[in-house]
Design a protein around this motif. Structure first.
Motif, PDB file in Angstrom:
ATOM      1  N   ASP A 185      10.822  -7.295  42.619  1.00 24.39           N
ATOM      2  CA  ASP A 185       9.874  -6.311  42.148  1.00 24.39           C
ATOM      3  C   ASP A 185      10.621  -5.155  41.476  1.00 24.39           C
ATOM      4  N   THR A 186      10.610  -5.132  40.165  1.00 28.82           N
ATOM      5  CA  THR A 186      11.391  -4.145  39.430  1.00 28.82           C
ATOM      6  C   THR A 186      10.730  -3.867  38.086  1.00 28.82           C
ATOM      7  N   ALA A 187      11.003  -2.709  37.512  1.00 29.11           N
ATOM      8  CA  ALA A 187      10.560  -2.443  36.148  1.00 29.11           C
ATOM      9  C   ALA A 187      11.596  -3.040  35.196  1.00 29.11           C
ATOM     10  N   LEU A 188      11.186  -3.279  33.965  1.00 28.56           N
ATOM     11  CA  LEU A 188      12.041  -4.013  33.042  1.00 28.56           C
ATOM     12  C   LEU A 188      12.249  -3.259  31.730  1.00 28.56           C
TER      13      LEU A 188
ATOM     14  N   PRO B  85       8.490  -6.612  28.580  1.00 27.31           N
ATOM     15  CA  PRO B  85       9.192  -5.541  29.286  1.00 27.31           C
ATOM     16  C   PRO B  85       8.240  -4.374  29.547  1.00 27.31           C
ATOM     17  N   ASP B  86       8.664  -3.461  30.412  1.00 27.84           N
ATOM     18  CA  ASP B  86       7.881  -2.250  30.593  1.00 27.84           C
ATOM     19  C   ASP B  86       8.200  -1.233  29.499  1.00 27.84           C
ATOM     20  N   PHE B  87       9.443  -1.211  29.073  1.00 23.91           N
ATOM     21  CA  PHE B  87       9.771  -0.461  27.872  1.00 23.91           C
ATOM     22  C   PHE B  87      10.936  -1.127  27.162  1.00 23.91           C
ATOM     23  N   TYR B  88      11.053  -0.859  25.871  1.00 24.24           N
ATOM     24  CA  TYR B  88      12.080  -1.523  25.079  1.00 24.24           C
ATOM     25  C   TYR B  88      12.488  -0.622  23.925  1.00 24.24           C
ATOM     26  N   GLN B  89      13.648  -0.876  23.391  1.00 22.59           N
ATOM     27  CA  GLN B  89      14.101  -0.127  22.216  1.00 22.59           C
ATOM     28  C   GLN B  89      13.558  -0.811  20.977  1.00 22.59           C
ATOM     29  N   SER B  90      13.287  -0.028  19.950  1.00 22.94           N
ATOM     30  CA  SER B  90      12.865  -0.644  18.706  1.00 22.94           C
ATOM     31  C   SER B  90      14.070  -1.287  18.047  1.00 22.94           C
ATOM     32  N   MET B  91      13.813  -2.139  17.096  1.00 25.98           N
ATOM     33  CA  MET B  91      14.914  -2.816  16.411  1.00 25.98           C
ATOM     34  C   MET B  91      15.735  -1.780  15.645  1.00 25.98           C
ATOM     35  N   ALA B  92      17.033  -1.936  15.659  1.00 28.55           N
ATOM     36  CA  ALA B  92      17.885  -0.884  15.092  1.00 28.55           C
ATOM     37  C   ALA B  92      19.148  -1.456  14.458  1.00 28.55           C
ATOM     38  N   ASP B  93      19.668  -0.713  13.529  1.00 27.15           N
ATOM     39  CA  ASP B  93      20.964  -1.035  12.918  1.00 27.15           C
ATOM     40  C   ASP B  93      21.998  -0.071  13.488  1.00 27.15           C
ATOM     41  N   GLY B  94      22.802  -0.552  14.434  1.00 27.32           N
ATOM     42  CA  GLY B  94      23.775   0.325  15.089  1.00 27.32           C
ATOM     43  C   GLY B  94      25.196   0.000  14.709  1.00 27.32           C
ATOM     44  N   GLU B  95      25.354  -0.689  13.612  1.00 26.99           N
ATOM     45  CA  GLU B  95      26.682  -1.200  13.266  1.00 26.99           C
ATOM     46  C   GLU B  95      27.514  -0.142  12.560  1.00 26.99           C
ATOM     47  N   THR B  96      27.701   0.972  13.237  1.00 25.10           N
ATOM     48  CA  THR B  96      28.484   2.051  12.635  1.00 25.10           C
ATOM     49  C   THR B  96      29.717   2.334  13.467  1.00 25.10           C
ATOM     50  N   TRP B  97      30.027   1.403  14.371  1.00 27.50           N
ATOM     51  CA  TRP B  97      31.095   1.684  15.323  1.00 27.50           C
ATOM     52  C   TRP B  97      32.479   1.345  14.799  1.00 27.50           C
ATOM     53  N   GLN B  98      32.514   0.623  13.697  1.00 26.30           N
ATOM     54  CA  GLN B  98      33.844   0.290  13.185  1.00 26.30           C
ATOM     55  C   GLN B  98      34.519   1.519  12.609  1.00 26.30           C
ATOM     56  N   ALA B  99      35.850   1.509  12.701  1.00 28.85           N
ATOM     57  CA  ALA B  99      36.604   2.635  12.157  1.00 28.85           C
ATOM     58  C   ALA B  99      36.335   2.764  10.665  1.00 28.85           C
ATOM     59  N   ASN B 100      36.252   3.993  10.200  1.00 33.43           N
ATOM     60  CA  ASN B 100      36.068   4.253   8.754  1.00 33.43           C
ATOM     61  C   ASN B 100      34.791   3.660   8.180  1.00 33.43           C
ATOM     62  N   THR B 101      33.728   3.659   8.974  1.00 32.90           N
ATOM     63  CA  THR B 101      32.438   3.278   8.391  1.00 32.90           C
ATOM     64  C   THR B 101      32.063   4.358   7.381  1.00 32.90           C
ATOM     65  N   SER B 102      31.686   3.947   6.184  1.00 35.32           N
ATOM     66  CA  SER B 102      31.435   4.931   5.129  1.00 35.32           C
ATOM     67  C   SER B 102      30.167   5.715   5.406  1.00 35.32           C
TER      68      SER B 102
ATOM     69  N   GLU C  21      -0.027  -8.298  24.346  1.00 37.03           N
ATOM     70  CA  GLU C  21       0.913  -8.431  25.477  1.00 37.03           C
ATOM     71  C   GLU C  21       1.720  -7.152  25.709  1.00 37.03           C
ATOM     72  N   LEU C  22       1.761  -6.277  24.718  1.00 38.29           N
ATOM     73  CA  LEU C  22       2.572  -5.060  24.845  1.00 38.29           C
ATOM     74  C   LEU C  22       1.725  -3.812  25.058  1.00 38.29           C
ATOM     75  N   LYS C  23       0.468  -4.047  25.386  1.00 34.52           N
ATOM     76  CA  LYS C  23      -0.451  -2.925  25.545  1.00 34.52           C
ATOM     77  C   LYS C  23       0.075  -1.895  26.548  1.00 34.52           C
ATOM     78  N   GLN C  24       0.672  -2.376  27.651  1.00 35.05           N
ATOM     79  CA  GLN C  24       1.133  -1.449  28.693  1.00 35.05           C
ATOM     80  C   GLN C  24       2.573  -1.006  28.469  1.00 35.05           C
ATOM     81  N   ALA C  25       3.224  -1.617  27.513  1.00 33.15           N
ATOM     82  CA  ALA C  25       4.651  -1.329  27.352  1.00 33.15           C
ATOM     83  C   ALA C  25       4.870  -0.060  26.532  1.00 33.15           C
ATOM     84  N   LYS C  26       6.054   0.518  26.693  1.00 34.12           N
ATOM     85  CA  LYS C  26       6.405   1.716  25.933  1.00 34.12           C
ATOM     86  C   LYS C  26       7.568   1.382  25.007  1.00 34.12           C
ATOM     87  N   ILE C  27       7.621   2.085  23.897  1.00 38.47           N
ATOM     88  CA  ILE C  27       8.684   1.839  22.940  1.00 38.47           C
ATOM     89  C   ILE C  27       9.571   3.077  22.823  1.00 38.47           C
TER      90      ILE C  27
END
Lengths: 407, 274
Positions: A89-92, A138-155, A182-188
């Motif tokens: 029994d856990t939130a997701l 899930p109970d909450f989720y992150q929206s789709m994202a572009d996080g590919e800025t972690w490489q050194a010298n990203t312009s 299905e996502l009526k109760q979920a948070k974003i």
């Protein structure tokens, strides 16, 4: 979902995240971490062994990279991944990526992100991403994202594109979210990007805050990518733009010193992958995470069990890669005949029942039980760290606590 | 420690029936029921670390752990006895450390019963270039390439350090598919090695040494082995040298022959069958 802050002192927030799901039974202490899983199972543990741990976080994290390939089955199953995986029994919470692994770069496009499952790379559009969320429930989720800025010298151009794409994805996700039964109760949660560029970070935060999201994910701050000083600076600028009453979840940061520093700049929630990484290298967390008392309560607390910190660790023979100063390396021959528990006074199953010598033996002989026992201890120690952190905040002893952890 | 009953056991037909154990063995067998049709029986075997309901399947915790499960889980599953492997544990972490950690029970924190094998089987099955002489089994350690001789005395010494509730004699193991004089040689040697193991046991008051009946698929050899070994004062017997790929039809005949001639009041362990 509601964030009730009981105390805010010098940027550190202490409180409770409540009403995480519709049934409103679960609440998560802030600052706190989530329960980390691979494919909805805590690595090395089953429900039996998992529940030898007390005070588990109320929220379990699943990641899309594992679940994407099970889309069809989950859709047919209809009851979401919590039930599919036989979770307690856990939130997701569902994130896009798994912070314990690094993905190859260069596969993101304007309309898609990629995740890597057991069968290889899968490309996700927003539509596919949202269909997955509907199947996972899930109970909450992150929206789709572009996080590919972690490489050194990203312009700068690349960072700006990441921010723009992430906002576009968020808007699309929000529309589809409204339409998905299905996502009526979920948070974003909206995702703040911006790499290591201050203006982009601020822009991303400001823009994301305008959207009707329940909270914020801070992305692109992964431990490997950035020094803590810069991270603190950027997060300070970001949280200044975010509403106080919504939670902030920081991805990719788990080392105790970095956790404390990020709490000091307004982060509420962390992922729980760090104990798993420590386990995988055959190490055990052993840093001091006790909260000191004032003299009046010292007498009471002297009767309690307190973990004793390990002697200074010189590099043993072949130190595992990425080993931190917060852990001891059980592969090392020095533990071969050491009949003490991992951490004196630790109340986890491993420390109550087994010795360093035994764990060392299990590692040398490549036995599965090594992972089970280390995972139990490392998770217990890490959760104890967060509990102590909250206690230190509540009692205005943060600086002292920080000193002990960092010693 | 278990309360000890001095059991009666019946010798081969025609001999005066009652044999008593000459010293208090830390084992008692209580027969709860016997099948009127077959030779099946349900018993309670009491050992130093508690009772064991039989027939029983013993999980194999080769290297001092049941793969992936904790001793608490194992206990909750109802396991009353499990195996440790003398060869593997003798290599890593070695008998001295285990003795220091209060035996294998202490080292792995298992509070119920343990059975250890002699190490002989692993040596002939796992290790290339092993050679059997009257002295013992000579082999080359896969860990450091050194030549090691495992004698009956050394096998028992390691098992004494492990502190198991049941120890197995070192036997001269021959594959059940082997025929010819080697089988007879191995059977006789196993009897001689049993005597050496009995003499070497430092802890007869808390560790039970079991004999292992050999003789391959030859009824005469089996019977001869049974005659000899049942004269020895051991708390239990194993049926060995089977389950090596022989025909099932040959297999069960040897098993039933063995149980016909093993004392009723002592436990019987069929090795290698799961």
């Amino acid at each position: 979902m509601k964030l009730e802050l009981s105390k805010v002192v010098q940027g550190c927030r202490l409180g409770l995240l409540t009403a995480i799901e519709q049934t409103a039974q679960h609440s998560l202490d802030v600052p706190g971490c989530l329960l980390f899983t691979h494919c909805a199972t805590v690595p090395h543990l089953t429900q039996d062994t998992l529940h030898t741990l007390s005070n588990l976080p109320a929220v379990t994290q699943v990641t899309l990279n594992c679940l994407a390939e099970h889309h069809e089955v989950l859709e047919e199953f209809k009851e979401g991944v919590r039930k599919f995986a036989g979770l307690h029994d856990t939130a997701l919470y569902c994130s896009l990526h798994d912070s314990a692994t690094t993905n190859p770069a260069g596969h993101i496009t304007n309309k898609t992100v990629s995740v890597w499952g057991s069968g290889g790379r899968m490309e996700l559009t927003v539509a596919k991403f949202m269909a997955l969320q509907a199947a996972i429930k899930p109970d909450f989720y992150q929206s789709m994202a572009d996080g590919e800025t972690w490489q050194a010298n990203t312009s700068r151009k690349r960072v700006r594109k990441a921010v723009d794409r992430t906002l576009a994805h968020l808007d699309e996700c929000l529309i589809l979210h409204q339409k998905t039964q299905e996502l009526k109760q979920a948070k974003i949660f909206g995702v703040v990007e911006g790499g290591d560029i201050l203006e982009e970070r601020v822009r991303s935060a400001r823009e994301t805050a305008k959207r009707p999201v329940a909270g914020f994910v801070l992305d692109g701050f992964q431990s490997a990518a950035m020094e803590q000083d810069l991270r603190s600076q950027l997060i300070t600028a970001v949280t200044a733009e975010l509403p106080q009453e919504k939670p902030r979840l920081l991805q990719g940061v788990g080392r105790p010193d970095e956790v404390i520093a990020c709490v000091e700049v307004g982060v509420d929630l962390f992922e729980g992958f760090f104990p798993f990484q420590v386990t995988e290298r055959g190490c055990a967390l052993c840093f001091d995470c006790t909260v000191t008392t004032d003299p009046e309560t010292a007498v009471l607390e002297s009767n309690e069990e307190r973990p004793v910190v390990e002697e200074p660790k010189e590099n043993g023979d072949s130190c595992p890669e990425n080993m931190t100063r917060f852990e001891m390396n059980l592969n090392d021959k020095r533990y071969r005949e050491d009949l003490r528990p991992l951490v004196e006074g630790c109340s986890c199953y491993c420390c109550k029942n087994h010795t360093r010598a035994y764990i060392h033996h299990l590692l040398v002989t490549n036995e599965l039980l090594a992972g089970v026992l280390l995972m139990l201890h490392n998770t217990a120690h890490y959760l104890r760290f967060f509990r102590a952190l909250r206690e230190a905040l509540a009692n205005d002893r943060l600086q002292d606590f920080k000193r002990r952890v960092l010693q | 420690m278990a309360a000890v009953e001095s059991g009666t056991c019946e010798g081969p037909a025609g001999m005066s029936a009652v044999k008593r154990l000459s010293h208090a063995a830390p084992l008692a067998l209580r027969i709860l029921a016997e099948c009127p049709v077959s030779k099946a029986r349900a018993c309670v075997l009491t050992l130093p670390h508690g009772p064991v309901n039989t027939p029983v399947f013993m999980p194999v915790g080769t290297q001092g752990t049941m793969k992936g499960i904790t001793v608490e889980q194992l206990e909750e599953l109802g396991c009353q006895i499990c195996l440790g492997n003398t060869y593997h544990l003798g290599m890593r972490p070695g008998p001295e450390l285990i003795e220091k950690a209060s035996g294998l029970h202490g080292f792995m924190n298992w509070r119920r019963n343990l059975l250890t094998d002699s190490g002989g089987f692993q040596m002939v099955s796992l290790v290339e270039l092993s050679e059997v002489t009257e002295e013992g089994v000579m082999f080359r350690s896969p860990y450091d390439g050194k030549e090691i001789l495992l004698t009956p005395e050394q096998s028992i010494a390691i098992q004494n350090s492990l502190g198991s509730d049941i120890m197995m004699q070192l036997d001269d193991v021959v594959s059940s598919t082997v025929t010819g004089p080697r089988v007879e040689e191995a059977m006789h040697r196993s009897v001689r090695w049993l005597d050496r193991c009995i003499a070497a046991n430092k802890n007869p008051d808390r560790q039970n040494l079991f004999a292992i009946i050999q003789g391959g698929l030859n009824a005469d050899l089996r019977k001869a082995c049974l005659d000899e070994m049942t004269k020895r004062d051991v708390p239990g017997f194993a049926v060995g040298g089977l389950s090596g790929g022989e025909e099932k039809d040959d297999f069960w005949k040897m098993v039933t022959l063995s149980t016909d001639h093993l004392p009723r009041g002592k436990p019987r362990y069929l090795m290698g069958v799961g």
